[in-house]
Design a protein around this motif. Structure first.
Motif, mmCIF file in Angstrom:
data_model
loop_
_atom_site.group_PDB
_atom_site.id
_atom_site.type_symbol
_atom_site.label_atom_id
_atom_site.label_comp_id
_atom_site.label_asym_id
_atom_site.label_seq_id
_atom_site.Cartn_x
_atom_site.Cartn_y
_atom_site.Cartn_z
ATOM 1 N N ARG A 210 0.794 -1.233 0.000
ATOM 2 C CA ARG A 210 0.000 0.000 0.000
ATOM 3 C C ARG A 210 0.819 1.272 0.000
ATOM 4 N N LYS A 211 1.946 1.247 0.687
ATOM 5 C CA LYS A 211 2.663 2.512 0.902
ATOM 6 C C LYS A 211 3.910 2.609 0.034
ATOM 7 N N ASP A 290 -2.215 5.239 4.317
ATOM 8 C CA ASP A 290 -2.033 3.902 3.721
ATOM 9 C C ASP A 290 -1.492 2.897 4.738
ATOM 10 N N LYS A 293 -4.313 1.930 6.938
ATOM 11 C CA LYS A 293 -5.221 1.016 6.223
ATOM 12 C C LYS A 293 -4.636 -0.401 6.218
ATOM 13 N N ALA A 294 -3.325 -0.488 6.016
ATOM 14 C CA ALA A 294 -2.683 -1.806 5.973
ATOM 15 C C ALA A 294 -2.685 -2.465 7.348
ATOM 16 N N ARG A 323 -10.889 10.106 0.504
ATOM 17 C CA ARG A 323 -10.321 9.194 -0.483
ATOM 18 C C ARG A 323 -11.327 8.077 -0.748
ATOM 19 N N ASP A 325 -10.823 5.140 -0.306
ATOM 20 C CA ASP A 325 -10.744 4.154 0.774
ATOM 21 C C ASP A 325 -10.872 4.806 2.147
ATOM 22 N N ASN A 326 -11.256 6.061 2.180
ATOM 23 C CA ASN A 326 -11.342 6.748 3.478
ATOM 24 C C ASN A 326 -12.457 7.791 3.448
#
Ligand code: N0T
Length: 533
Positions: A210-211, A290, A293-294, A323, A325-326
């Protein structure tokens, strides 16, 4: 068996965060909900302090109160839990027709351990503090404290079990914040033995996936190899996020409420650079979302606390935290009047909710961060905006989930702003009289400092619901309507009733529309239909 069947039938659906096409809705009682929130002060988490919280929340026309639950009050003696505050809080929230967001002040509150029980605070042996680069013990509890994690998770799970037992029918509590403004001030990461050993391990695949590294580094390997000068901050973020994940996962296994973390921001506009003491390292700053999230899939949202009132910075922060995802959620924002206009921008962009901090008549003001005021006058600017949104809050959440909403707040530069909806361009100008144009030395009252804003929902091809204050809006054709002359068909002032039906109070025409749609300091809801010829 009869009894439990009965209880089940009476249960409202559990709140959850719904994601659709990269947009979000907080579902409450099975329907999209716009959280018009307020946050209580840090020491209002006691029954005797609540009257002043409800009074302010009512004056603010809020539908939700965010309020702390302290580990120190829940488990003053290890293993002995006291839920009396929670029970009083939830009962009074129901009487006041408010929903609750509970703020779990545990291992970290603004990074420090001050809300942990006394049996935690002073026991460095069982509950180790972080160690800095020079080997000095610092204030912050280590994310590598195994017993700290176990003890915090244990208390947090007890809270969630209690909520499940006492709130499954009514769902007064709709969301939980895990810890508060985590990370560490003054030290980039933990240099203790366990932390150092973990730092030398390979970066976990979930993080690698992710990052991206901001500067060229190895594709895999140790934190230092992959992330170079950013390794310390990223590693600390991973450690703190993993700790939080353990709490959230265990808590949601017993009672699956949406959960989020909040963030004391790093500057959103300065050039990206490795940590140099300029923010709490390891907190969910925009650059490490990120990593959160991970590491923490049971945390739904990394959320910004807005305490920089500059319009450019504030807008940049919103863009960084919203985002695919956010979900955008603003759990804290200054309670100075200048922040009220940002509610239009925040809800217009599709946030699931917002809450000014310190809307509470406790004898406390966090000026200069927020308002100097502690009384009705402090709540009023927010109350006016929330009162306008409140009757259509459910509809707003639906429109927002459908991607039909737009928001504007007056900039510090006071300059016009435009937005483009399907078929229509809308221009917002500020500091105008309702009739004619203002001149520099003859400005309308209430426009001394920026406080204009507007939120629009496009509910049809040529139809908008508009709410705003201290703004002039002008519509012109765009896209398929570009270049076509247009005029208003209707400019209805009114409100939505409880069933979502529009109740017209009057139709604006003549002087009231000849100079654009001019909204004063009294937030107004309009339903506008246009046509071209
Ligand atoms: C907030 C609040 C409370 C531009 C401050 C803000 C709340 C916590 N912290 O009243 O303590 O519990 O989350 C930190 C603001 C950083 C300064 C930004 C300057």
């Amino acid at each position: 068996a009869m009894l439990s069947a009965h209880a089940n039938a009476a249960q409202a659906p559990i709140p959850q965060l719904l994601r659709q096409d990269g947009r979000f809705a907080l579902m409450v009682d099975g329907r999209p909900f716009t959280m018009l929130g307020v946050q209580a002060h840090n020491s209002s988490n006691y029954p005797s302090a609540l009257d002043k919280v409800w009074a302010a929340a009512q004056d603010a026309h809020a539908n939700t109160v965010e309020i702390p639950v302290a580990w120190e009050q829940l488990e003053p003696t290890e293993g002995k839990f006291d839920f009396s505050y929670i029970d009083t809080l939830v009962a009074q929230a129901r009487q006041n027709k408010m929903r609750l967001v509970l703020l779990w002040f545990g291992t970290w509150k603004n990074t420090g351990p001050q809300y942990t029980p006394e049996w935690v605070k002073f026991d460095n042996q069982r509950f180790p503090r972080m160690v800095d680069k020079d080997g000095k013990t610092i204030y912050c509890l280590s994310p590598f404290g195994e017993q700290t994690l176990q003890a915090d998770a244990n208390a947090f799970v007890a809270l969630m079990e209690h909520l499940k037992k006492t709130d499954s029918a009514q769902r007064t509590v709709i969301m939980v914040q895990v810890e508060n403004e985590v990370g560490t001030y003054g030290t980039v990461r933990d240099f203790g033995a366990r932390a150092q050993a973990a730092f030398e391990q390979p970066v976990p695949p979930a993080v690698l996936a992710r990052k991206k590294a901001p500067v060229a580094g190895a594709a895999s390997g140790s934190w230092a190899e992959v992330y170079g000068p950013y390794a310390d901050e990223y590693f600390h973020a991973y450690a703190v996020a993993s700790y939080i994940e353990t709490l959230a996962k265990a808590g949601r296994a017993v009672y699956d409420l949406p959960m989020y973390v909040n963030n004391a921001l790093r500057d959103p506009v300065e050039p990206m650079a490795p940590w140099k003491g300029n923010f709490a390292s390891g907190g969910p700053t925009f650059d490490v979302i990120d990593i959160y999230k991970a590491a923490a899939p049971h945390i739904d949202i990394a959320a910004p606390d807005l305490y920089s009132p500059e319009s450019k910075k504030l807008g940049a922060t919103l863009a960084l935290f919203q985002r695919q995802d956010n979900a955008l959620f603003v759990p804290e924002m200054g309670n100075a009047a200048t922040y009220a206009r940002y509610i239009y921008q925040i809800l217009g962009r599709g946030a699931i909710g917002v809450a000014p901090f310190g809307i509470d008549y406790a004898d406390y003001s966090n000026y200069p961060l927020g308002s100097r005021l502690k009384d009705k006058a402090m709540a009023e600017p927010f109350g006016k905006v929330y009162a306008a949104f409140r009757p259509m809050a459910g509809l707003w959440a639906q429109w927002s989930l459908a991607g039909r909403t737009y928001g504007i707040a007056e900039g510090d530069d006071r300059q016009p702003q435009t937005l483009t909806a399907a078929g229509w361009k809308v221009t917002a100008t500020f500091r105008e009289w309702q009739f004619g144009n203002a001149s520099k030395d003859d400005l309308p009252p209430g426009t001394e400092s920026p406080n204009g804003g507007a939120a629009l929902a496009q509910i049809g091809d040529n139809e908008f619901v508009v709410v705003g204050q201290n703004v002039r809006l002008s519509f012109e054709g765009a896209g398929p309507n570009a270049g076509k002359p247009s005029m208003y068909a209707r400019v209805e002032e009114g409100r939505f009733d409880a069933a979502g039906k529009w109740i017209m109070e009057r139709n604006w025409n003549g002087d009231q529309t000849d100079w654009g749609i001019n909204l004063t300091g009294n937030p107004t809801v309009l339903k506008i239909r246009l046509g071209t010829y």
